[in-house]
Design a protein around this motif. Structure first.
Motif: not given
Length: 151
Positions: A90-102, A138-151
Motif C-alpha cells: 500500500q501507499l499511504a497519504y497523510r490527510v487533515g480530515s479522513v472524513d472530508e477527503v473520503s 491500494l491507497v490508504e488515507l491517514v489522519e494522524p492522532a491529535a497531538s496532546p496539548d503541551p500546556h
C-alpha cells in the motif's frame, strides 16, 4: 459535488510492505538501511502485527516504512503474501480530515473500503481507496492522532 480543495493530501505518510516475519524485517531495515523503529503494535481488527520504521532523521519531518506481518494466514496481509509474496502492499497519504477527503473522493465516484474510518496505527484514523479506483494501487488515507496539548 464538493469543490476540489487546493490539495487533498498533506504528505506521503508511509509505504506499507508485507513481510512474513516482523522481527526479521525490523532487523533487516535497521541493519541494512539504518532506519529506526518508531512504533510497533498489533492491530487485531486488521489481523496484522506492524512496525513503523523511520526514514531519515527522527528529529526532522519524515515518512515511514510500515512493515506488516499477518497474524493469521487468512488475514488481508496473509492473503496478500500468499498471492503476491513479500513487497509493497500500500501507499499511504497523510490527510487533515479522513472524513472530508473520503467525502470528496466518494463524490468523484471512487470507492472506499470502509463506510466510516477505522482505527489505525498509534491512534490514527484511516480509510482505503479501492485499488481498482486508484490505478491498481491500494491507497490508504491517514489522519494522524491529535497531538496532546503541551500546556
Amino acid at each position: 459535488m464538493s469543490a476540489l480543495p487546493t490539495h487533498l493530501f498533506d504528505a506521503l505518510d508511509h509505504v506499507g510492505i508485507a513481510v512474513a516475519d516482523l522481527d526479521t524485517a525490523i532487523a533487516f531495515y535497521e541493519d541494512t538501511f539504518a532506519m529506526t523503529l518508531a512504533h510497533r503494535e498489533v492491530n487485531e481488527e486488521q489481523g496484522v502485527a506492524e512496525a513503523m520504521m523511520t526514514v531519515g532523521d527522527p528529529a526532522a519531518p519524515h515518512a515511514h516504512i510500515q512493515l506488516l506481518a499477518p497474524l493469521t494466514p487468512d488475514s488481508s496481509i496473509g492473503k496478500f503474501l500468499d498471492r503476491s509474496g513479500p513487497g509493497i502492499q500500500q501507499l499511504a497519504y497523510r490527510v487533515g480530515s479522513v472524513d472530508e477527503v473520503s467525502k470528496v473522493l466518494r463524490d468523484k465516484g471512487l470507492r472506499l473500503l470502509y463506510d466510516d474510518p477505522r482505527g489505525g496505527t498509534a491512534g490514527s484514523r484511516i480509510n482505503f481507496i479501492h485499488p481498482k479506483d486508484a490505478g491498481g494501487v491500494l491507497v490508504e488515507l491517514v489522519e494522524p492522532a491529535a497531538s496532546p496539548d503541551p500546556h
